[in-house]
Design a protein around this motif. Structure first.
Motif, PDB file in Angstrom:
ATOM      1  N   ARG A  38     -14.900  18.819  -5.344  1.00 60.51           N
ATOM      2  CA  ARG A  38     -13.719  17.973  -5.141  1.00 60.51           C
ATOM      3  C   ARG A  38     -13.726  17.361  -3.741  1.00 60.51           C
ATOM      4  NH1 ARG A  38     -11.775  21.645  -8.866  1.00 60.51           N
ATOM      5  NH2 ARG A  38     -11.150  23.217  -7.337  1.00 60.51           N
ATOM      6  N   ARG A  39     -14.171  18.128  -2.743  1.00 60.55           N
ATOM      7  CA  ARG A  39     -14.261  17.614  -1.375  1.00 60.55           C
ATOM      8  C   ARG A  39     -15.316  16.505  -1.280  1.00 60.55           C
ATOM      9  NH1 ARG A  39     -13.647  19.786   3.925  1.00 60.55           N
ATOM     10  NH2 ARG A  39     -14.496  18.225   5.332  1.00 60.55           N
ATOM     11  N   ALA A  40     -16.492  16.731  -1.903  1.00 60.17           N
ATOM     12  CA  ALA A  40     -17.550  15.718  -1.884  1.00 60.17           C
ATOM     13  C   ALA A  40     -17.082  14.445  -2.581  1.00 60.17           C
ATOM     14  CB  ALA A  40     -18.814  16.259  -2.551  1.00 60.17           C
ATOM     15  N   ILE A  41     -16.375  14.597  -3.692  1.00 62.31           N
ATOM     16  CA  ILE A  41     -15.839  13.442  -4.435  1.00 62.31           C
ATOM     17  C   ILE A  41     -14.823  12.692  -3.566  1.00 62.31           C
ATOM     18  CG2 ILE A  41     -14.389  12.769  -6.404  1.00 62.31           C
ATOM     19  CD1 ILE A  41     -15.806  15.168  -7.937  1.00 62.31           C
ATOM     20  N   ALA A  42     -13.920  13.426  -2.938  1.00 63.17           N
ATOM     21  CA  ALA A  42     -12.901  12.795  -2.082  1.00 63.17           C
ATOM     22  C   ALA A  42     -13.549  12.076  -0.906  1.00 63.17           C
ATOM     23  CB  ALA A  42     -11.912  13.852  -1.586  1.00 63.17           C
ATOM     24  N   ALA A  55     -13.436   8.123  -0.075  1.00 63.06           N
ATOM     25  CA  ALA A  55     -12.917   7.658   1.223  1.00 63.06           C
ATOM     26  C   ALA A  55     -13.941   6.793   1.951  1.00 63.06           C
ATOM     27  CB  ALA A  55     -12.528   8.859   2.083  1.00 63.06           C
ATOM     28  N   GLN A  56     -15.225   7.050   1.715  1.00 66.70           N
ATOM     29  CA  GLN A  56     -16.295   6.287   2.363  1.00 66.70           C
ATOM     30  C   GLN A  56     -16.606   4.986   1.620  1.00 66.70           C
ATOM     31  OE1 GLN A  56     -19.354   9.295   2.377  1.00 66.70           O
ATOM     32  NE2 GLN A  56     -18.278  10.538   3.883  1.00 66.70           N
ATOM     33  N   GLY A  57     -15.884   4.717   0.523  1.00 67.26           N
ATOM     34  CA  GLY A  57     -16.067   3.458  -0.197  1.00 67.26           C
ATOM     35  C   GLY A  57     -17.280   3.422  -1.104  1.00 67.26           C
ATOM     36  N   ARG A  58     -17.782   4.581  -1.507  1.00 63.05           N
ATOM     37  CA  ARG A  58     -18.932   4.619  -2.432  1.00 63.05           C
ATOM     38  C   ARG A  58     -18.506   4.146  -3.815  1.00 63.05           C
ATOM     39  NH1 ARG A  58     -21.923   5.227   1.925  1.00 63.05           N
ATOM     40  NH2 ARG A  58     -21.541   7.183   2.987  1.00 63.05           N
ATOM     41  N   ARG A  59     -19.494   3.786  -4.636  1.00 61.62           N
ATOM     42  CA  ARG A  59     -19.207   3.432  -6.042  1.00 61.62           C
ATOM     43  C   ARG A  59     -18.992   4.681  -6.884  1.00 61.62           C
ATOM     44  NH1 ARG A  59     -23.353  -0.585  -8.508  1.00 61.62           N
ATOM     45  NH2 ARG A  59     -21.968  -0.241 -10.258  1.00 61.62           N
ATOM     46  N   GLY A  60     -19.566   5.813  -6.432  1.00 60.42           N
ATOM     47  CA  GLY A  60     -19.401   7.055  -7.168  1.00 60.42           C
ATOM     48  C   GLY A  60     -20.454   8.059  -6.771  1.00 60.42           C
ATOM     49  N   LEU A  61     -20.610   9.087  -7.609  1.00 57.37           N
ATOM     50  CA  LEU A  61     -21.549  10.172  -7.355  1.00 57.37           C
ATOM     51  C   LEU A  61     -22.459  10.354  -8.562  1.00 57.37           C
ATOM     52  CD1 LEU A  61     -18.508  11.111  -6.242  1.00 57.37           C
ATOM     53  CD2 LEU A  61     -19.871  12.958  -5.293  1.00 57.37           C
ATOM     54  N   VAL A  62     -23.687  10.813  -8.308  1.00 55.28           N
ATOM     55  CA  VAL A  62     -24.665  11.068  -9.360  1.00 55.28           C
ATOM     56  C   VAL A  62     -25.290  12.436  -9.104  1.00 55.28           C
ATOM     57  CG1 VAL A  62     -26.825  10.280 -10.431  1.00 55.28           C
ATOM     58  CG2 VAL A  62     -25.173   8.600  -9.584  1.00 55.28           C
ATOM     59  N   LEU A  63     -25.454  13.205 -10.162  1.00 47.06           N
ATOM     60  CA  LEU A  63     -26.156  14.477 -10.070  1.00 47.06           C
ATOM     61  C   LEU A  63     -26.933  14.699 -11.355  1.00 47.06           C
ATOM     62  CD1 LEU A  63     -24.522  16.701 -12.033  1.00 47.06           C
ATOM     63  CD2 LEU A  63     -22.921  16.630 -10.138  1.00 47.06           C
ATOM     64  N   THR A  64     -27.836  15.677 -11.321  1.00 47.78           N
ATOM     65  CA  THR A  64     -28.505  16.096 -12.543  1.00 47.78           C
ATOM     66  C   THR A  64     -28.215  17.576 -12.740  1.00 47.78           C
ATOM     67  OG1 THR A  64     -30.593  16.603 -11.432  1.00 47.78           O
ATOM     68  CG2 THR A  64     -30.362  14.383 -12.380  1.00 47.78           C
ATOM     69  N   CYS A  65     -28.165  17.993 -13.994  1.00 46.03           N
ATOM     70  CA  CYS A  65     -27.893  19.389 -14.299  1.00 46.03           C
ATOM     71  C   CYS A  65     -28.566  19.776 -15.610  1.00 46.03           C
ATOM     72  CB  CYS A  65     -26.387  19.647 -14.394  1.00 46.03           C
ATOM     73  SG  CYS A  65     -25.562  18.816 -15.780  1.00 46.03           S
ATOM     74  N   LYS A  66     -28.633  21.069 -15.845  1.00 49.77           N
ATOM     75  CA  LYS A  66     -29.162  21.573 -17.108  1.00 49.77           C
ATOM     76  C   LYS A  66     -28.103  21.390 -18.187  1.00 49.77           C
ATOM     77  CE  LYS A  66     -32.190  24.638 -14.638  1.00 49.77           C
ATOM     78  NZ  LYS A  66     -32.210  25.847 -13.838  1.00 49.77           N
ATOM     79  N   ASP A  67     -28.539  21.350 -19.450  1.00 50.70           N
ATOM     80  CA  ASP A  67     -27.617  21.036 -20.554  1.00 50.70           C
ATOM     81  C   ASP A  67     -26.409  21.970 -20.588  1.00 50.70           C
ATOM     82  OD1 ASP A  67     -29.131  23.234 -21.390  1.00 50.70           O
ATOM     83  OD2 ASP A  67     -29.516  22.442 -23.392  1.00 50.70           O
ATOM     84  N   ARG A  68     -26.591  23.231 -20.223  1.00 50.90           N
ATOM     85  CA  ARG A  68     -25.477  24.185 -20.300  1.00 50.90           C
ATOM     86  C   ARG A  68     -24.368  23.894 -19.282  1.00 50.90           C
ATOM     87  NH1 ARG A  68     -26.187  27.844 -16.137  1.00 50.90           N
ATOM     88  NH2 ARG A  68     -28.310  27.918 -15.307  1.00 50.90           N
ATOM     89  N   TYR A 101     -19.339  21.474 -17.644  1.00 50.58           N
ATOM     90  CA  TYR A 101     -18.719  21.865 -16.375  1.00 50.58           C
ATOM     91  C   TYR A 101     -18.471  20.627 -15.512  1.00 50.58           C
ATOM     92  CZ  TYR A 101     -18.280  23.830 -11.666  1.00 50.58           C
ATOM     93  OH  TYR A 101     -17.841  24.133 -10.401  1.00 50.58           O
ATOM     94  N   TYR A 102     -19.515  19.808 -15.335  1.00 49.29           N
ATOM     95  CA  TYR A 102     -19.370  18.618 -14.494  1.00 49.29           C
ATOM     96  C   TYR A 102     -18.474  17.563 -15.148  1.00 49.29           C
ATOM     97  CZ  TYR A 102     -22.817  20.795 -11.522  1.00 49.29           C
ATOM     98  OH  TYR A 102     -23.460  21.679 -10.704  1.00 49.29           O
ATOM     99  N   ALA A 103     -18.439  17.546 -16.467  1.00 54.21           N
ATOM    100  CA  ALA A 103     -17.524  16.628 -17.167  1.00 54.21           C
ATOM    101  C   ALA A 103     -16.075  16.917 -16.762  1.00 54.21           C
ATOM    102  CB  ALA A 103     -17.700  16.745 -18.678  1.00 54.21           C
ATOM    103  N   GLY A 104     -15.776  18.164 -16.467  1.00 55.80           N
ATOM    104  CA  GLY A 104     -14.435  18.542 -16.042  1.00 55.80           C
ATOM    105  C   GLY A 104     -14.009  17.917 -14.716  1.00 55.80           C
ATOM    106  N   PHE A 105     -14.969  17.434 -13.947  1.00 51.49           N
ATOM    107  CA  PHE A 105     -14.671  16.759 -12.676  1.00 51.49           C
ATOM    108  C   PHE A 105     -14.704  15.237 -12.831  1.00 51.49           C
ATOM    109  CE2 PHE A 105     -16.258  20.912 -11.576  1.00 51.49           C
ATOM    110  CZ  PHE A 105     -15.385  21.328 -10.591  1.00 51.49           C
ATOM    111  N   GLY A 106     -14.957  14.763 -14.056  1.00 44.80           N
ATOM    112  CA  GLY A 106     -14.986  13.323 -14.305  1.00 44.80           C
ATOM    113  C   GLY A 106     -16.377  12.737 -14.428  1.00 44.80           C
ATOM    114  N   PHE A 107     -17.409  13.564 -14.337  1.00 41.21           N
ATOM    115  CA  PHE A 107     -18.779  13.077 -14.509  1.00 41.21           C
ATOM    116  C   PHE A 107     -19.044  12.818 -15.992  1.00 41.21           C
ATOM    117  CE2 PHE A 107     -19.096  15.094 -10.382  1.00 41.21           C
ATOM    118  CZ  PHE A 107     -20.043  14.362  -9.701  1.00 41.21           C
ATOM    119  N   ARG A 116     -22.834  10.976 -14.043  1.00 43.88           N
ATOM    120  CA  ARG A 116     -22.318   9.991 -13.076  1.00 43.88           C
ATOM    121  C   ARG A 116     -20.786   9.993 -13.101  1.00 43.88           C
ATOM    122  NH1 ARG A 116     -25.063   5.740 -11.028  1.00 43.88           N
ATOM    123  NH2 ARG A 116     -26.615   6.048 -12.655  1.00 43.88           N
ATOM    124  N   LEU A 117     -20.218   9.969 -11.911  1.00 46.53           N
ATOM    125  CA  LEU A 117     -18.783   9.774 -11.745  1.00 46.53           C
ATOM    126  C   LEU A 117     -18.631   8.434 -11.034  1.00 46.53           C
ATOM    127  CD1 LEU A 117     -16.227  12.358 -10.359  1.00 46.53           C
ATOM    128  CD2 LEU A 117     -16.087   9.931  -9.868  1.00 46.53           C
TER     129      LEU A 117
END
Length: 163
Positions: free
Chosen positions: A110-114, A118-131, A135-141, A160-161
């Motif tokens: 949540r801090r990284a997203i905020a 605040a820095q004017g990015r288009r969003g965030l991208v990460l990769t994760c395992k299927d399981r 979890y990340y969908a819960g943060f809007g990814f 991607r968020l």
């Protein structure tokens, strides 16, 4: 009572960061101390560290780029960081095993997203395992399917968020 503190990294955090990473990932997937030294030299302010009673127990790190997709090359080459880039990449979400299931990684995400917002990015991208897709969908990814990344010989899903 437990004291928690979140802050960005300094080079003095190198040993603690490398130790947490080694406890969280198999050797084939874990970044090395040398790789973290390069990352800290280029983008220490894109490491979010969570301490409990002065002990590093969780961290999130990644750099900024205009490239929209996370590639294996990014993990290895910290100099690809572009402070003015559109996308905040997340390379690692690490919590020591004995501190998991307490919401610590969520606080850091949540801090990284905020901060990215605040820095004017288009969003965030990460990769994760299927399981972990849910979890990340819960943060809007949103899952974009299987990533081109083959880091550590594992199948990764790109998430991607977008703001």
């Amino acid at each position: 009572m437990t004291m928690q503190k979140i802050r960005t990294a300094t080079f003095e955090d190198l040993d603690a960061i490398a130790a947490v990473e080694a406890a969280c990932f198999p050797a084939a997937e874990a970044a090395t101390k040398e790789e973290f030294a390069g990352r800290l030299a280029h983008y220490a302010d894109h490491f979010w560290l969570l301490f409990e009673d002065e002990k590093l127990v969780s961290f999130v790190d990644g750099f900024v780029t205009d490239t929209p997709d996370l590639t294996d090359e990014m993990y290895a080459d910290a100099s690809l960081h572009d402070a003015h880039g559109a996308w905040q990449m997340i390379f690692g979400v690490n919590t020591l095993p004995e501190y998991r299931k307490q919401g610590l990684a969520g606080q850091l995400l949540r801090r990284a997203i905020a901060d990215a917002k605040a820095q004017g990015r288009r969003g965030l991208v990460l990769t994760c395992k299927d399981r972990l897709v849910h979890y990340y969908a819960g943060f809007g990814f949103v899952s974009e399917g299987v990533s081109g990344s083959t880091h550590g010989g594992v199948v990764w899903y790109q998430m991607r968020l977008t703001f």
